[in-house]
Write a protein that holds these residues in place. Sequence first.
Motif, PDB file in Angstrom:
ATOM      1  N   GLY A   6       2.709  11.881   4.491  1.00  0.00           N
ATOM      2  CA  GLY A   6       1.693  11.861   3.451  1.00  0.00           C
ATOM      3  C   GLY A   6       0.553  12.823   3.735  1.00  0.00           C
ATOM      4  O   GLY A   6       0.351  13.255   4.873  1.00  0.00           O
ATOM      5  N   GLN A   7      -0.179  13.151   2.696  1.00  0.00           N
ATOM      6  CA  GLN A   7      -1.354  14.007   2.807  1.00  0.00           C
ATOM      7  C   GLN A   7      -2.498  13.379   2.027  1.00  0.00           C
ATOM      8  O   GLN A   7      -2.273  12.629   1.079  1.00  0.00           O
ATOM      9  N   ALA A   8      -3.708  13.713   2.413  1.00  0.00           N
ATOM     10  CA  ALA A   8      -4.885  13.172   1.736  1.00  0.00           C
ATOM     11  C   ALA A   8      -5.258  14.050   0.547  1.00  0.00           C
ATOM     12  O   ALA A   8      -5.880  15.086   0.717  1.00  0.00           O
ATOM     13  N   PHE A   9      -4.852  13.653  -0.649  1.00  0.00           N
ATOM     14  CA  PHE A   9      -5.295  14.310  -1.875  1.00  0.00           C
ATOM     15  C   PHE A   9      -6.500  13.527  -2.391  1.00  0.00           C
ATOM     16  O   PHE A   9      -6.414  12.315  -2.587  1.00  0.00           O
ATOM     17  N   THR A  10      -7.612  14.200  -2.600  1.00  0.00           N
ATOM     18  CA  THR A  10      -8.811  13.493  -3.025  1.00  0.00           C
ATOM     19  C   THR A  10      -9.364  13.976  -4.357  1.00  0.00           C
ATOM     20  O   THR A  10     -10.202  13.315  -4.953  1.00  0.00           O
ATOM     21  N   GLY A  11      -8.932  15.139  -4.837  1.00  0.00           N
ATOM     22  CA  GLY A  11      -9.449  15.672  -6.092  1.00  0.00           C
ATOM     23  C   GLY A  11      -9.105  14.789  -7.277  1.00  0.00           C
ATOM     24  O   GLY A  11      -8.062  14.129  -7.306  1.00  0.00           O
ATOM     25  N   GLU A  12      -9.989  14.765  -8.276  1.00  0.00           N
ATOM     26  CA  GLU A  12      -9.772  13.931  -9.455  1.00  0.00           C
ATOM     27  C   GLU A  12      -8.514  14.338 -10.214  1.00  0.00           C
ATOM     28  O   GLU A  12      -7.904  13.519 -10.897  1.00  0.00           O
ATOM     29  N   GLY A  13      -8.136  15.599 -10.117  1.00  0.00           N
ATOM     30  CA  GLY A  13      -6.978  16.094 -10.850  1.00  0.00           C
ATOM     31  C   GLY A  13      -5.661  15.945 -10.117  1.00  0.00           C
ATOM     32  O   GLY A  13      -4.659  16.533 -10.522  1.00  0.00           O
ATOM     33  N   TYR A  14      -5.653  15.151  -9.049  1.00  0.00           N
ATOM     34  CA  TYR A  14      -4.425  14.929  -8.278  1.00  0.00           C
ATOM     35  C   TYR A  14      -4.150  13.439  -8.132  1.00  0.00           C
ATOM     36  O   TYR A  14      -5.073  12.620  -8.126  1.00  0.00           O
ATOM     37  N   PHE A  15      -2.869  13.116  -7.980  1.00  0.00           N
ATOM     38  CA  PHE A  15      -2.499  11.744  -7.656  1.00  0.00           C
ATOM     39  C   PHE A  15      -2.852  11.490  -6.190  1.00  0.00           C
ATOM     40  O   PHE A  15      -2.606  12.336  -5.334  1.00  0.00           O
ATOM     41  N   HIS A  16      -3.423  10.342  -5.930  1.00  0.00           N
ATOM     42  CA  HIS A  16      -3.854  10.001  -4.581  1.00  0.00           C
ATOM     43  C   HIS A  16      -2.799   9.125  -3.888  1.00  0.00           C
ATOM     44  O   HIS A  16      -2.167   8.291  -4.538  1.00  0.00           O
ATOM     45  N   PRO A  17      -2.621   9.294  -2.595  1.00  0.00           N
ATOM     46  CA  PRO A  17      -1.670   8.464  -1.849  1.00  0.00           C
ATOM     47  C   PRO A  17      -2.304   7.122  -1.504  1.00  0.00           C
ATOM     48  O   PRO A  17      -3.478   6.874  -1.811  1.00  0.00           O
ATOM     49  N   ARG A  18      -1.551   6.282  -0.851  1.00  0.00           N
ATOM     50  CA  ARG A  18      -2.128   5.024  -0.373  1.00  0.00           C
ATOM     51  C   ARG A  18      -3.020   5.318   0.827  1.00  0.00           C
ATOM     52  O   ARG A  18      -2.892   6.373   1.454  1.00  0.00           O
ATOM     53  N   GLY A  53       0.967   4.697   8.561  1.00  0.00           N
ATOM     54  CA  GLY A  53      -0.197   5.473   8.167  1.00  0.00           C
ATOM     55  C   GLY A  53       0.171   6.832   7.605  1.00  0.00           C
ATOM     56  O   GLY A  53      -0.705   7.628   7.279  1.00  0.00           O
ATOM     57  N   LEU A  54       1.474   7.111   7.494  1.00  0.00           N
ATOM     58  CA  LEU A  54       1.935   8.437   7.065  1.00  0.00           C
ATOM     59  C   LEU A  54       2.830   8.375   5.829  1.00  0.00           C
ATOM     60  O   LEU A  54       3.473   9.364   5.487  1.00  0.00           O
ATOM     61  N   ASP A  55       2.892   7.233   5.172  1.00  0.00           N
ATOM     62  CA  ASP A  55       3.812   7.051   4.048  1.00  0.00           C
ATOM     63  C   ASP A  55       3.551   8.094   2.953  1.00  0.00           C
ATOM     64  O   ASP A  55       2.449   8.160   2.412  1.00  0.00           O
ATOM     65  N   PRO A  56       4.557   8.910   2.620  1.00  0.00           N
ATOM     66  CA  PRO A  56       4.353   9.936   1.597  1.00  0.00           C
ATOM     67  C   PRO A  56       4.547   9.416   0.175  1.00  0.00           C
ATOM     68  O   PRO A  56       4.342  10.151  -0.778  1.00  0.00           O
ATOM     69  N   HIS A  57       4.948   8.155   0.041  1.00  0.00           N
ATOM     70  CA  HIS A  57       5.294   7.610  -1.268  1.00  0.00           C
ATOM     71  C   HIS A  57       4.281   6.561  -1.739  1.00  0.00           C
ATOM     72  O   HIS A  57       3.614   5.920  -0.932  1.00  0.00           O
ATOM     73  N   ILE A  58       4.221   6.399  -3.048  1.00  0.00           N
ATOM     74  CA  ILE A  58       3.546   5.267  -3.665  1.00  0.00           C
ATOM     75  C   ILE A  58       4.515   4.652  -4.663  1.00  0.00           C
ATOM     76  O   ILE A  58       5.530   5.255  -5.008  1.00  0.00           O
ATOM     77  N   THR A  59       4.205   3.446  -5.106  1.00  0.00           N
ATOM     78  CA  THR A  59       5.067   2.799  -6.092  1.00  0.00           C
ATOM     79  C   THR A  59       4.886   3.480  -7.447  1.00  0.00           C
ATOM     80  O   THR A  59       3.849   4.105  -7.717  1.00  0.00           O
ATOM     81  N   PRO A  60       5.887   3.383  -8.325  1.00  0.00           N
ATOM     82  CA  PRO A  60       5.716   3.919  -9.677  1.00  0.00           C
ATOM     83  C   PRO A  60       4.485   3.329 -10.369  1.00  0.00           C
ATOM     84  O   PRO A  60       3.769   4.028 -11.082  1.00  0.00           O
ATOM     85  N   ARG A  74      10.266   4.631  -5.773  1.00  0.00           N
ATOM     86  CA  ARG A  74       9.050   5.211  -5.212  1.00  0.00           C
ATOM     87  C   ARG A  74       8.824   6.600  -5.792  1.00  0.00           C
ATOM     88  O   ARG A  74       9.724   7.197  -6.369  1.00  0.00           O
ATOM     89  N   VAL A  75       7.607   7.096  -5.572  1.00  0.00           N
ATOM     90  CA  VAL A  75       7.235   8.428  -6.036  1.00  0.00           C
ATOM     91  C   VAL A  75       6.630   9.176  -4.853  1.00  0.00           C
ATOM     92  O   VAL A  75       5.701   8.681  -4.209  1.00  0.00           O
ATOM     93  N   ASN A  76       7.158  10.360  -4.573  1.00  0.00           N
ATOM     94  CA  ASN A  76       6.608  11.194  -3.503  1.00  0.00           C
ATOM     95  C   ASN A  76       5.363  11.894  -4.041  1.00  0.00           C
ATOM     96  O   ASN A  76       5.440  12.661  -4.999  1.00  0.00           O
ATOM     97  N   LEU A  88       5.817  12.960 -16.626  1.00  0.00           N
ATOM     98  CA  LEU A  88       6.007  13.659 -15.352  1.00  0.00           C
ATOM     99  C   LEU A  88       6.224  12.655 -14.224  1.00  0.00           C
ATOM    100  O   LEU A  88       7.096  12.836 -13.370  1.00  0.00           O
ATOM    101  N   VAL A  89       5.431  11.593 -14.217  1.00  0.00           N
ATOM    102  CA  VAL A  89       5.583  10.546 -13.193  1.00  0.00           C
ATOM    103  C   VAL A  89       6.959   9.912 -13.298  1.00  0.00           C
ATOM    104  O   VAL A  89       7.679   9.770 -12.298  1.00  0.00           O
ATOM    105  N   GLU A  90       7.327   9.534 -14.504  1.00  0.00           N
ATOM    106  CA  GLU A  90       8.608   8.836 -14.689  1.00  0.00           C
ATOM    107  C   GLU A  90       9.787   9.714 -14.289  1.00  0.00           C
ATOM    108  O   GLU A  90      10.798   9.215 -13.780  1.00  0.00           O
ATOM    109  N   ALA A  91       9.655  11.012 -14.453  1.00  0.00           N
ATOM    110  CA  ALA A  91      10.732  11.929 -14.069  1.00  0.00           C
ATOM    111  C   ALA A  91      10.829  12.089 -12.554  1.00  0.00           C
ATOM    112  O   ALA A  91      11.856  12.544 -12.043  1.00  0.00           O
ATOM    113  N   ARG A  92       9.761  11.733 -11.834  1.00  0.00           N
ATOM    114  CA  ARG A  92       9.742  11.903 -10.374  1.00  0.00           C
ATOM    115  C   ARG A  92      10.000  10.609  -9.617  1.00  0.00           C
ATOM    116  O   ARG A  92       9.881  10.572  -8.401  1.00  0.00           O
ATOM    117  N   VAL A  93      10.341   9.537 -10.303  1.00  0.00           N
ATOM    118  CA  VAL A  93      10.619   8.271  -9.623  1.00  0.00           C
ATOM    119  C   VAL A  93      11.952   8.377  -8.885  1.00  0.00           C
ATOM    120  O   VAL A  93      12.979   8.723  -9.482  1.00  0.00           O
TER     121      VAL A  93
END
Length: 201
Positions: free
Chosen positions: A57-69, A137-144, A185-187, A168-173
């Motif tokens: 996983g990576q820390a995405f924090t911008g408002e225009g990005y999906f955030h990880p757990r 602490g490194l999980d690259p996925h979140i739930t749909p 899950r969604v990467n 877009l989300v549904e296509a990446r599940v």
Amino acid sequence: MLNELRPALVLAVLLAAITGLAYPLAMTGAAQALFPVQANGSLVEKNGTVIGSALVGQAFTGEGYFHPRPSATTGADPADPAKSVPQPYNASNSMGSNLGPTNPALVERVSADLDRLKAENPSAAVPVDLVTTSGSGLDPHITPAAALFQVPRVARARGLAPDAVKALVEARVEDRTLGVLGEPRVNVLALNLALDALPRR
């Protein structure tokens, strides 16, 4: 005495050659031949530059990005290497949190995350994985559900139609592995790369 030692020495050298050289070389060769992407860390490239791994996983924090757990990994304090400080998604120190459910620091962190997420999307229940850390602490996925929860914020920040971001989300599940292992899950990295590829309005 040499007659007694010789078989032991020969066996030790033979086993060292088999387990220390032959077996690792054979496994490395097989992995490179059969699963080259996975054997090299499932690295993700963008414009010829490695930007991460599909497995970390990576820390995405911008408002225009999906955030990880959230991530509970730590790293050395730059001011005092003898101490550790929070360092989310530190791949060199995979770990979960040791804080118990009544620990004030954990309760405070989860409460703050809940308040922020409820303000972000008041009309939906907050998925649990957006406020809890994984064991590594490194999980690259979140739930749909966690990805869909973030659709309104991402769509607003990027000036996109919510339905386009939802599609877009549904296509990446990703489905369960072999149809039975794990959960859908969604990467997050793959989703954000696909998001960047969308034309903005």
